[in-house]
Design an enzyme around this catalytic site. Sequence first.
Site, PDB file in Angstrom:
ATOM      1  N   PRO A   1       4.977  -6.260   5.565  1.00  0.00           N
ATOM      2  CA  PRO A   1       6.734  -6.719   6.230  1.00  0.00           C
ATOM      3  C   PRO A   1       7.844  -6.597   4.914  1.00  0.00           C
ATOM      4  O   PRO A   1       8.240  -7.236   4.218  1.00  0.00           O
ATOM      5  CB  PRO A   1       6.304  -7.781   7.115  1.00  0.00           C
ATOM      6  CG  PRO A   1       4.724  -8.548   6.152  1.00  0.00           C
ATOM      7  CD  PRO A   1       4.209  -7.275   5.517  1.00  0.00           C
ATOM      8  N   GLU A   2       9.119  -6.345   6.420  1.00  0.00           N
ATOM      9  CA  GLU A   2       9.805  -6.282   4.804  1.00  0.00           C
ATOM     10  C   GLU A   2      10.361  -7.472   6.108  1.00  0.00           C
ATOM     11  O   GLU A   2      10.393  -7.913   6.822  1.00  0.00           O
ATOM     12  CB  GLU A   2      10.640  -4.988   5.628  1.00  0.00           C
ATOM     13  CG  GLU A   2       9.927  -3.992   4.375  1.00  0.00           C
ATOM     14  CD  GLU A   2      10.736  -2.775   3.695  1.00  0.00           C
ATOM     15  OE1 GLU A   2      12.564  -2.971   3.994  1.00  0.00           O
ATOM     16  OE2 GLU A   2      10.468  -1.635   3.613  1.00  0.00           O
TER      17      GLU A   2
ATOM     18  N   HIS B   1     -11.206 -14.088  10.013  1.00  0.00           N
ATOM     19  CA  HIS B   1      -9.442 -14.030   9.506  1.00  0.00           C
ATOM     20  C   HIS B   1      -8.568 -14.862   9.730  1.00  0.00           C
ATOM     21  O   HIS B   1      -7.568 -14.834   8.832  1.00  0.00           O
ATOM     22  CB  HIS B   1      -9.320 -12.553   8.720  1.00  0.00           C
ATOM     23  CG  HIS B   1     -10.247 -11.354   8.673  1.00  0.00           C
ATOM     24  ND1 HIS B   1     -11.547 -11.615   6.885  1.00  0.00           N
ATOM     25  CD2 HIS B   1     -10.459 -10.199   9.152  1.00  0.00           C
ATOM     26  CE1 HIS B   1     -11.809 -10.278   7.035  1.00  0.00           C
ATOM     27  NE2 HIS B   1     -11.731  -9.562   8.205  1.00  0.00           N
TER      28      HIS B   1
ATOM     29  N   ARG C   1      -6.712  -9.124   4.324  1.00  0.00           N
ATOM     30  CA  ARG C   1      -7.160  -8.782   2.252  1.00  0.00           C
ATOM     31  C   ARG C   1      -6.615 -10.093   2.196  1.00  0.00           C
ATOM     32  O   ARG C   1      -6.071  -9.641   0.808  1.00  0.00           O
ATOM     33  CB  ARG C   1      -6.227  -7.398   2.362  1.00  0.00           C
ATOM     34  CG  ARG C   1      -6.472  -6.489   3.665  1.00  0.00           C
ATOM     35  CD  ARG C   1      -5.190  -5.039   3.613  1.00  0.00           C
ATOM     36  NE  ARG C   1      -4.618  -4.409   1.965  1.00  0.00           N
ATOM     37  CZ  ARG C   1      -4.548  -3.564   1.633  1.00  0.00           C
ATOM     38  NH1 ARG C   1      -3.913  -3.258   3.126  1.00  0.00           N
ATOM     39  NH2 ARG C   1      -4.406  -3.682   0.774  1.00  0.00           N
TER      40      ARG C   1
ATOM     41  N   ARG D   1      24.402  -0.164 -14.795  1.00  0.00           N
ATOM     42  CA  ARG D   1      23.231   0.155 -14.903  1.00  0.00           C
ATOM     43  C   ARG D   1      22.480   1.600 -14.876  1.00  0.00           C
ATOM     44  O   ARG D   1      22.380   2.170 -14.476  1.00  0.00           O
ATOM     45  CB  ARG D   1      22.369  -0.553 -13.658  1.00  0.00           C
ATOM     46  CG  ARG D   1      21.890  -2.535 -13.429  1.00  0.00           C
ATOM     47  CD  ARG D   1      21.265  -2.750 -12.491  1.00  0.00           C
ATOM     48  NE  ARG D   1      19.567  -1.989 -12.191  1.00  0.00           N
ATOM     49  CZ  ARG D   1      19.676  -3.396 -12.689  1.00  0.00           C
ATOM     50  NH1 ARG D   1      20.097  -4.074 -13.410  1.00  0.00           N
ATOM     51  NH2 ARG D   1      18.012  -3.458 -12.935  1.00  0.00           N
TER      52      ARG D   1
END
Length: 283
Positions: A2-3, A100, A119, A162
């Site tokens: 997920p972002e 889970h 996980r 950069r």
Amino acid sequence: MPELPEVETVRRGLQPAMEGAVIAQARVNRPDLRWPFPDRMAERLTGAKVTQLRRRSKYILADLDTGESLLIHLGMSGRMTVSGDPLGQFAHNHPAAAKHDHVVFDMDNGARVTFNDPRRFGAMDLLPSDNSDSHPLLAKLGPEPLGNDFHEAYLVERLSARNTPIKSALLDQRIIAGLGNIYVCEALFRAGIAPTRKAGALSKKHIQNLVPIIRDVLEAAIAAGGSSLKDFRQADGELGYFQHSFDVYGREGEPCKTPDCKGKIDRITQSGRSSFFCAQCQR
Ligand SMILES: [Zn+2]
């Protein structure tokens, strides 16, 4: 994984179940996820009222009336579901406990919030609310991309000189918090910038343009997540994963969506992650 938009969607989905409600009973079914849970986590959460549900980067923070905040990180495979009917008078049947289901909150409004993570790359921690920014997971984060501290002058300053590719610079959580692989690919496509370009070699104008583009890309995804929330109850109550169409992400070999562009979407690997882009549109 997920972002930011997915985490924000989870936060918004949890809000009606948790905000303003008391955790009548917290159950913790194992000692750890990615890291051990804090001492006596279930006891410290049981009886606490959730005063506010916030998001910082990809973390959800539930501020409690005990002076502590619960930090929730979904990790790679963490899922939150809401069952029961927080707005109705009687709770609906809750699904049977599943494998889970590591942490379960029964709220005093009848809702049940379940954290399931096969996980176990997710995390939960308790931290003092008045000092939450100094938590090791939060202390080094840059500004929120949708917040006021992220603006053109800031990004120009952070990217100038950069020597890293722009893709890596935008993924650097110390520069922008919460931006991940998917939305960096999408933003660079909209900006017409190749992911391999050196950040410091970009013109000031190019960097300035990235700010509204990053905001737009994230806001569109959050809007898509918001519309998915409207009918999540008809499904299984799982929050945060929604259908969203991307311009480049996951579209290797498919035609570019730019009108009149004959290019196909390329995929290269940068720092171990896939970058999707159109070599015709992005220079
Ligand atoms: Zn193109």
